[in-house]
Design a protein around this motif. Structure first.
Motif, PDB file in Angstrom:
ATOM      1  N   THR A   1       0.640  -1.343  -0.083  1.00  0.00           N
ATOM      2  CA  THR A   1      -0.359   0.509   0.046  1.00  0.00           C
ATOM      3  C   THR A   1       0.636   1.068   0.125  1.00  0.00           C
ATOM      4  N   ALA A   2       0.831   1.890  -0.448  1.00  0.00           N
ATOM      5  CA  ALA A   2       0.988   3.218  -0.326  1.00  0.00           C
ATOM      6  C   ALA A   2       1.464   4.259   1.420  1.00  0.00           C
ATOM      7  N   VAL A   3       2.723   5.115   0.909  1.00  0.00           N
ATOM      8  CA  VAL A   3       2.755   5.188   2.335  1.00  0.00           C
ATOM      9  C   VAL A   3       1.548   6.406   2.726  1.00  0.00           C
ATOM     10  N   SER A   4       0.976   5.849   4.528  1.00  0.00           N
ATOM     11  CA  SER A   4       0.063   6.659   5.578  1.00  0.00           C
ATOM     12  C   SER A   4       1.801   8.018   5.660  1.00  0.00           C
ATOM     13  N   VAL A   5       0.940   9.417   5.520  1.00  0.00           N
ATOM     14  CA  VAL A   5       1.427  10.375   5.536  1.00  0.00           C
ATOM     15  C   VAL A   5       0.805  10.572   6.960  1.00  0.00           C
ATOM     16  N   LYS A   6       0.074   9.572   7.469  1.00  0.00           N
ATOM     17  CA  LYS A   6      -0.825   9.720   9.281  1.00  0.00           C
ATOM     18  C   LYS A   6       0.058   8.422  10.211  1.00  0.00           C
ATOM     19  N   ASP A   7       0.752   7.681   9.134  1.00  0.00           N
ATOM     20  CA  ASP A   7       1.759   6.652  10.148  1.00  0.00           C
ATOM     21  C   ASP A   7       2.909   6.765  10.463  1.00  0.00           C
ATOM     22  N   TRP A   8       3.273   8.031   9.186  1.00  0.00           N
ATOM     23  CA  TRP A   8       4.298   8.458   9.408  1.00  0.00           C
ATOM     24  C   TRP A   8       4.467   9.543  10.567  1.00  0.00           C
ATOM     25  N   LYS A   9       3.071  10.133  10.306  1.00  0.00           N
ATOM     26  CA  LYS A   9       4.526  11.566  11.336  1.00  0.00           C
ATOM     27  C   LYS A   9       3.849  10.812  13.184  1.00  0.00           C
ATOM     28  N   GLU A  10       3.209   9.684  13.214  1.00  0.00           N
ATOM     29  CA  GLU A  10       2.594   9.094  14.497  1.00  0.00           C
ATOM     30  C   GLU A  10       4.218   8.284  14.941  1.00  0.00           C
ATOM     31  N   HIS A  11       4.770   7.896  13.955  1.00  0.00           N
ATOM     32  CA  HIS A  11       6.308   7.060  14.532  1.00  0.00           C
ATOM     33  C   HIS A  11       7.324   7.875  14.013  1.00  0.00           C
ATOM     34  N   THR A  12       6.992   9.657  14.728  1.00  0.00           N
ATOM     35  CA  THR A  12       8.222  10.387  14.386  1.00  0.00           C
ATOM     36  C   THR A  12       8.603  11.107  15.387  1.00  0.00           C
ATOM     37  N   ASN A  13       9.491  11.131  15.749  1.00  0.00           N
ATOM     38  CA  ASN A  13       9.972  12.300  16.935  1.00  0.00           C
ATOM     39  C   ASN A  13      11.147  12.926  16.548  1.00  0.00           C
ATOM     40  N   TYR A  14      11.409  14.214  17.121  1.00  0.00           N
ATOM     41  CA  TYR A  14      11.375  15.383  17.061  1.00  0.00           C
ATOM     42  C   TYR A  14      12.571  15.443  17.981  1.00  0.00           C
ATOM     43  N   ASN A  15      14.023  16.628  17.821  1.00  0.00           N
ATOM     44  CA  ASN A  15      14.869  17.117  18.177  1.00  0.00           C
ATOM     45  C   ASN A  15      15.552  18.133  17.862  1.00  0.00           C
ATOM     46  N   GLY A  16      15.444  19.641  18.424  1.00  0.00           N
ATOM     47  CA  GLY A  16      15.375  20.325  18.964  1.00  0.00           C
ATOM     48  C   GLY A  16      13.901  21.139  18.007  1.00  0.00           C
ATOM     49  N   TYR A  17      13.279  20.628  17.149  1.00  0.00           N
ATOM     50  CA  TYR A  17      11.994  21.726  16.898  1.00  0.00           C
ATOM     51  C   TYR A  17      11.021  20.580  17.819  1.00  0.00           C
ATOM     52  N   LYS A  18       9.480  20.971  18.174  1.00  0.00           N
ATOM     53  CA  LYS A  18       8.551  21.292  18.697  1.00  0.00           C
ATOM     54  C   LYS A  18       7.521  20.648  18.055  1.00  0.00           C
ATOM     55  N   ILE A  19       6.425  19.906  18.417  1.00  0.00           N
ATOM     56  CA  ILE A  19       5.708  18.933  17.454  1.00  0.00           C
ATOM     57  C   ILE A  19       4.707  20.794  16.651  1.00  0.00           C
ATOM     58  N   ASP A  20       4.828  21.814  17.381  1.00  0.00           N
ATOM     59  CA  ASP A  20       3.585  22.636  16.816  1.00  0.00           C
ATOM     60  C   ASP A  20       4.942  23.520  15.978  1.00  0.00           C
ATOM     61  N   ASP A  21       5.860  23.277  15.717  1.00  0.00           N
ATOM     62  CA  ASP A  21       6.801  24.323  14.930  1.00  0.00           C
ATOM     63  C   ASP A  21       6.650  24.580  13.596  1.00  0.00           C
ATOM     64  N   PRO A  22       6.792  25.554  13.149  1.00  0.00           N
ATOM     65  CA  PRO A  22       6.277  26.309  12.263  1.00  0.00           C
ATOM     66  C   PRO A  22       6.445  25.007  10.872  1.00  0.00           C
ATOM     67  N   GLN A  23       8.185  24.828  10.707  1.00  0.00           N
ATOM     68  CA  GLN A  23       8.962  24.175  10.226  1.00  0.00           C
ATOM     69  C   GLN A  23       8.098  22.491  10.052  1.00  0.00           C
TER      70      GLN A  23
ATOM     71  N   SER B   1       4.952  22.076  10.571  1.00  0.00           N
ATOM     72  CA  SER B   1       3.766  21.857  10.429  1.00  0.00           C
ATOM     73  C   SER B   1       3.349  22.077   8.702  1.00  0.00           C
ATOM     74  N   TRP B   2       4.845  22.885   8.603  1.00  0.00           N
ATOM     75  CA  TRP B   2       5.204  22.571   6.427  1.00  0.00           C
ATOM     76  C   TRP B   2       5.530  21.180   6.532  1.00  0.00           C
ATOM     77  N   PHE B   3       6.786  21.089   7.404  1.00  0.00           N
ATOM     78  CA  PHE B   3       6.991  19.709   6.672  1.00  0.00           C
ATOM     79  C   PHE B   3       5.777  18.199   6.288  1.00  0.00           C
ATOM     80  N   TRP B   4       4.907  18.409   7.067  1.00  0.00           N
ATOM     81  CA  TRP B   4       3.843  17.439   6.459  1.00  0.00           C
ATOM     82  C   TRP B   4       3.216  17.946   5.559  1.00  0.00           C
ATOM     83  N   GLU B   5       2.437  18.868   5.884  1.00  0.00           N
ATOM     84  CA  GLU B   5       2.004  19.430   5.075  1.00  0.00           C
ATOM     85  C   GLU B   5       2.356  19.057   3.380  1.00  0.00           C
ATOM     86  N   ILE B   6       4.285  18.980   2.483  1.00  0.00           N
ATOM     87  CA  ILE B   6       4.746  19.687   2.066  1.00  0.00           C
ATOM     88  C   ILE B   6       4.534  17.192   1.831  1.00  0.00           C
TER      89      ILE B   6
END
Length: 839
Positions: free
Chosen positions: A724-746, A748-753
């Motif tokens: 199946t095609a890669v699920s962006v929702k699944d991808w996002k749920e299994h990603t952590n951040y270092n130096g960024y916070k989940i509500d940073d604009p960068q 949000s832009w990344f997942w929208e792109i």
């Protein structure tokens, strides 16, 4: 001159005197009518056939009356003297090493409740008279111990008893002769075991401890006497069995000494389970099996009612399994019952009570196991809604019991089918158990070969275990330096020519003129090597016309002289990719998988591999018989095919050119055609691929069973990953951040792109980030860790970079979504995404 049991002369005269016999009979009859003298007792009589009778009598009954009771129970007429009124002296009862006089009463002989007598024949020719004397002395000492209690000389008595038991064993004749068995049977026939047990169950703690010590020491000396386990079993299993039988009746089934003897007897029987000549009969073993089954059944019932119940004894389960091994061996030996045993026949045969009893035990325990698995599934249902964690109680014992029930169910007609029907209903619980508790794949292979009761996750887990078993972390690294321009050739040199042992350790890959190393580089190398192996230009494999992802061996691969070596190399690469859990985005066609699994190829199996041939064969098979017989098709038993630009014809059978296809032989024609096209023409390629694959499985016993535990699509899921095609929702749920916070604009832009990317662009980004071209079937949750986005302090002009070994994507805080879009578009171009930014 044969030895004989010592008797005093008066006893001999009485036994040979018909008048004395009749006097004894008259005395017996008089006592029967004197109710005031009655004192009921129950005792055991061991027959010369090995069976034991339970006799109920009065202490005032005579020994002669006991003989007639035995006759009335068994229906076997005793050997008689000239007088038909009494048994001759060729048959007698032994108690504590002495032959009992027919005229004696049981009270006069000292026989009490639960005592054991031995019925023997040919008393005059009995050998080892001194040993019988020793047994008599042992019984007297034990009697003295029973009565001495607080006597200060008790230690002397115990020491003497222990020494006499040791002396008895030391004098055992050479075990290579039959005399050793006869000698040791005297110990049983003399009622010494019964006397020792009587001492053991006496109310005095002192005498009980003395008996316990003497019995244990005697048995240990028995086991130590001979080093050969088979000899120990043949000679001493009857002694252990005697103690078990007497202890069960006198001390009870919960007594520690009884449990020890039962356990030791079961272990000894298991060690010698194939010693058909000396194995105990089913009626000997069945009481212990029945007793344990009753205990296990009760514990399983409690376990099903209360999941946290933890009293399912591991030792009880182990002994039950050991005894059941002996039961299976006994049943297999009884060929008169047929194989498998038919229950309707058993119900009509009174001599098969134990066989019917074993069948009842299996059915009862199977019902209880189904209840336990149902309760487990109820718990798993609660887990799924987050109410609680499943409680681990007796689950490991569940699997041990189930394995034994499955094994013995094969011996009864219809029982095997019943077993798997119940397991299919409880497949969820069963799969959870083997997934949670499995250690080695061989432990649960009996389940996995019945794929209908398992799920993909379970089968996948054990397939990986087969590949992983036998490997050690201390194995040396197998280092490879690969040139990208010579990737296939270099990889073949390293992998194709390596020893099997070299490939058991970790693989270490480095590309020439590149510094990156680690798991990310390994994953990329696997992907690139598989692309080369299945590249049509190398002519090793052919893809299916309707699905370019599915492959099978190319019949014309022989154009390359090294093609068979390449197939060995290919088998190793695929097995190693599975071992390292790398999805390589290829799949095997059904005809290839079935040959690897050792299955026959049918007409329906070629549907995807050669749709044209499939349709043609189908038309022939479905065509009207009269039309086929008119030879409109003009077919004979030959196959025409094109190879390297030339057309070839091969006969499918002897004289195939002259054999016309008709309605009667068209099935055979189609089968031969399919066999030639997809079996004969690629047999060598399949064999060498399988050989290379098997090189990675260290356990030889597992090499043949690897494919049998998998469905065709199971292997494809493991090789290709998610379709199946890669699920962006699944991808996002299994990603952590270092130096960024989940509500940073960068972020949000990344997942929208990413959400606006095409499926191909997402795959390229995923490969750049992780060196993974296909996700596992479970999606991102199937990876060995989460993905990470790291914040960099670099210039906004920098492109994103990746550390594929750790699933890290790194980029600076771009000032706008447009800038980020531009940078991501650059790295998702195919020519950039095929290698790493950084690793």
């Amino acid at each position: 001159m044969a030895d004989q049991l010592p008797h005093d002369t008066s006893t001999k005269r009485k036994l040979n005197d018909p008048t004395g016999a009749s006097t004894a009979r008259m005395r017996h009859n008089q006592i029967l009518f004197n109710s005031s003298l009655r004192s009921p007792i129950q005792f055991f009589v061991r027959m010369f056939s090995g069976k034991t009778l339970v006799i109920q009598a009065d202490s005032s009954d005579t020994v002669a009356s006991v003989h007639w009771k035995i006759h009335s129970i068994t229906g076997i007429r005793p050997i008689q003297s000239t007088s038909s009124a009494v048994p001759s002296m060729e048959e007698g009862l032994i108690y504590r090493g002495k032959q009992l006089e027919l005229s004696q009463t049981l009270s006069e002989c000292g026989i009490q409740n639960d005592d054991t007598l031995q019925l023997v024949r040919r008393m005059r020719s009995m050998s080892h008279p001194q040993t019988w004397k020793l047994m008599s002395d042992l019984n007297l000492i034990i009697d003295d111990l029973c009565n001495c209690n607080d006597n200060p000389n008790i230690i002397t008595y115990v020491t003497r008893l222990s020494n006499m038991l040791t002396d008895f064993l030391i004098k055992t004749p050479n075990y290579s002769s039959d005399g050793s068995e006869e000698y040791l049977h005297i110990f049983i026939h003399s009622s010494v075991p019964a006397s020792l047990v009587k001492l053991y169950v006496s109310p005095s703690l002192v005498t009980k401890q003395a008996a316990h010590g003497c019995i244990c020491q005697f048995i240990q000396n028995c086991l130590n006497l001979f080093a050969n386990p088979t000899i120990v079993y043949r000679l001493f299993a009857p002694i252990l069995f005697e103690f078990c039988t007497i202890l069960r009746g006198a001390a009870g089934v919960d007594d520690d000494l009884y449990l020890f003897f039962r356990s030791r007897l079961a272990a000894m029987m298991l060690e010698n389970v194939h010693d058909v000549k000396h194995v105990l009969r089913l009626h000997h073993v069945f009481p212990f099996v029945d007793e344990l089954a009753t205990t296990l059944s009760h514990s399983l019932e409690l376990s099903a009612q209360s999941p946290d119940f933890k009293q399912l004894s591991e030792s009880d389960v182990l002994v039950f399994i050991q005894l059941m091994h002996s039961v299976k061996q006994v049943i297999r030996r009884q060929t008169a019952f047929g194989s498998p045993v038919s229950l309707p026949w058993l119900m009509q045969d009174e001599a098969a009570n134990e066989l019917k009893g074993v069948h009842s035990i299996i059915c009862n325990l199977l019902d209880k196991m189904e209840l336990c698995l149902k309760e487990l599934e109820n718990q798993l249902g609660l887990v799924s809604i987050g109410r609680r964690e499943p409680i681990v109680g007796c689950w490991f014992q569940y699997l041990l019991i189930l394995k034994e029930l499955e094994s013995i169910s094969k011996l009864y007609k219809g029982l095997k089918e019943m077993f798997w029907e119940k397991m299919s209903r409880r497949g969820v619980g069963l799969c959870y158990l083997i997934g949670r508790l499995s250690k080695k794949s061989t432990d649960y292979q009996w389940i996995l070969e019945h794929k209908e009761v398992t799920n993909f996750k379970t089968r996948q887990r054990f397939a990986l275990k087969m590949l992983q078993e036998g490997r050690h972390m201390r194995e040396e690294l197998w280092e490879m330096l690969i040139s990208r321009s010579r990737l296939f050739e270099d990889s073949f040199e390293y992998i194709g020519h390596a020893t099997r042992r070299s490939l058991r350790g970790q693989l270490f890959i480095r590309f020439e003129n590149e510094e990156a190393t680690g798991p990310g580089v390994l994953r990329e190398w696997f992907s690139l090597v598989c692309e080369a192996i299945f590249n049509p230009q190398n002519a090793l494999f052919v893809s299916c016309p309707n699905d370019g992802r599915r492959f099978f061996p190319n019949p014309v691969s022989k154009v390359d002289p090294l093609h068979l070596e390449y197939f060995v190399f290919s088998g190793r690469i695929i097995a190693l990719a599975l071992l390292h859990r790398v999805q390589v985005s290829i799949m095997f066609d059904r005809v290839f998988f079935r040959q690897l699994a050792g299955d026959d190829i049918s007409f329906e199996d070629i549907r995807d591999a050669d749709p044209y041939l499939y349709r043609g064969c189908k038309e022939i098979l479905e065509m009207d018989a009269e039309v086929v017989d008119e030879d409109i098709l003009g077919l004979t038993f030959v196959s025409e095919y094109e190879e390297l630009g030339s057309r070839n014809v091969v006969e499918l059978c002897p004289n195939g050119r002259s054999m016309i296809v008709n309605s009667r032989n068209r099935d055979n024609y189609v089968n031969l055609l399919v066999k030639h096209r997809f079996v004969t023409s690629i047999a060598h390629q399949v064999t060498h691929f399988a050989r290379g694959f098997a090189d990675i499985i260290t356990d030889r016993q597992l090499r043949e069973s690897f494919y049998r535990i998998l469905d065709h699509e199971d292997l494809n899921r493991m090789l290709h990953g998610s379709k199946t095609a890669v699920s962006v929702k699944d991808w996002k749920e299994h990603t952590n951040y270092n130096g960024y916070k989940i509500d940073d604009p960068q972020i949000s832009w990344f997942w929208e792109i990413v959400g606006s990317m095409s499926a191909e662009q997402r795959n390229v980004l995923l490969f750049f980030w992780t060196s993974i071209k296909s996700l596992p079937v479970e999606g991102f949750g199937g990876l060995d860790s989460k993905l990470h986005i790291y914040r960099l302090s670099d210039s906004h002009d920098c492109l994103p970079t990746s550390h594929t070994c750790f699933y890290r994507l790194c980029f600076p805080p771009y000032p706008s979504m447009e800038v980020m879009q531009n940078r991501l578009n650059i790295i998702t171009q195919n020519y950039v995404g095929c290698s790493f930014g950084a690793a």
